[in-house]
Write an enzyme that holds these catalytic residues in place. Structure first.
Site, PDB file in Angstrom:
ATOM      1  CD  GLU A 175       2.838  -0.120   8.757  1.00 57.34           C
ATOM      2  OE1 GLU A 175       3.575   0.277   7.841  1.00 57.34           O
ATOM      3  OE2 GLU A 175       3.007   0.193   9.955  1.00 57.34           O
ATOM      4  CB  CYS A 199       0.445  -3.240  -0.188  1.00 59.49           C
ATOM      5  SG  CYS A 199       1.970  -4.078   0.246  1.00 59.49           S
ATOM      6  CD  GLU A 216       0.639  -1.088  -3.866  1.00 57.40           C
ATOM      7  OE1 GLU A 216       0.356  -0.942  -2.655  1.00 57.40           O
ATOM      8  OE2 GLU A 216       1.777  -1.375  -4.258  1.00 57.40           O
ATOM      9  CB  CYS A 261       1.343  -5.026  -4.913  1.00 56.75           C
ATOM     10  SG  CYS A 261       0.731  -4.792  -3.227  1.00 56.75           S
ATOM     11  CB  CYS A 311       5.853  -4.806  -2.553  1.00 59.69           C
ATOM     12  SG  CYS A 311       4.347  -5.752  -2.246  1.00 59.69           S
ATOM     13  CG  ASN A 365       0.262   1.821   4.234  1.00 60.59           C
ATOM     14  OD1 ASN A 365      -0.370   2.850   4.034  1.00 60.59           O
ATOM     15  ND2 ASN A 365       1.394   1.806   4.901  1.00 60.59           N
TER      16      ASN A 365
HETATM   17 ZN   LIG Z   1       2.570  -4.370  -1.982  1.00 59.23          ZN
END
Ligand SMILES: [Zn+2]
Length: 129
Positions: free
Chosen positions: A46, A55, A57, A89, A86, A44
């Site tokens: 940010e 993210c 993934e 994703c 999430c 990830n």
């Molecule tokens: Zn995600």
């Protein structure tokens, strides 16, 4: 657990250590097994403008696509504690992976039990054009 699955989890844990997560402090790593046999990782990343965060993934998928791989056979996801992908994703997974594709959810601590699921179980009715 197969040798390949163990390698995926190890790669995901290693990727998580590179996460850029100064806001959530929640490091996530992903390792995606391409049909070409290669493992593509992501973590990830940010941003102070939270909506720009990507993210682990999706970073793994975009890494694989950039390397020319478009078909996948497994995904391992690791974080401080096991968490599923999430919603965003899951939609990206649905675009690129078969519903029966195994997804392993693990923790950074390898002693934590790994949960095994599939894309179809997590996201049975994706958006499609
Ligand atoms: Zn995600």
């Amino acid at each position: 657990m197969s040798e390949t699955e163990a390698a995926l989890l190890t790669a995901a844990r290693k990727a998580a250590l590179n996460a850029y997560a100064p806001y959530s402090h929640f490091r996530v790593g992903a390792a995606l097994l391409g049909e070409d046999g290669r493992i593509y990782t992501g973590c990830n990343v940010e941003n102070a403008s939270y909506g720009l965060t990507v993210c682990a993934e999706r970073n793994a998928f975009f890494h694989a696509i950039a390397e020319g791989c478009r078909r996948f056979t497994a995904l391992a996801l690791t974080a401080e504690r096991p968490v599923p992908p999430c919603g965003a994703c899951r939609q990206v997974l649905a675009e690129l992976c078969p519903p029966k594709m195994p997804i392993l959810l693990g923790a950074l601590d390898a002693a934590t039990p790994v949960t095994r699921t599939t894309l179809g179980a997590l996201f049975p009715d994706p958006f499609a054009l």
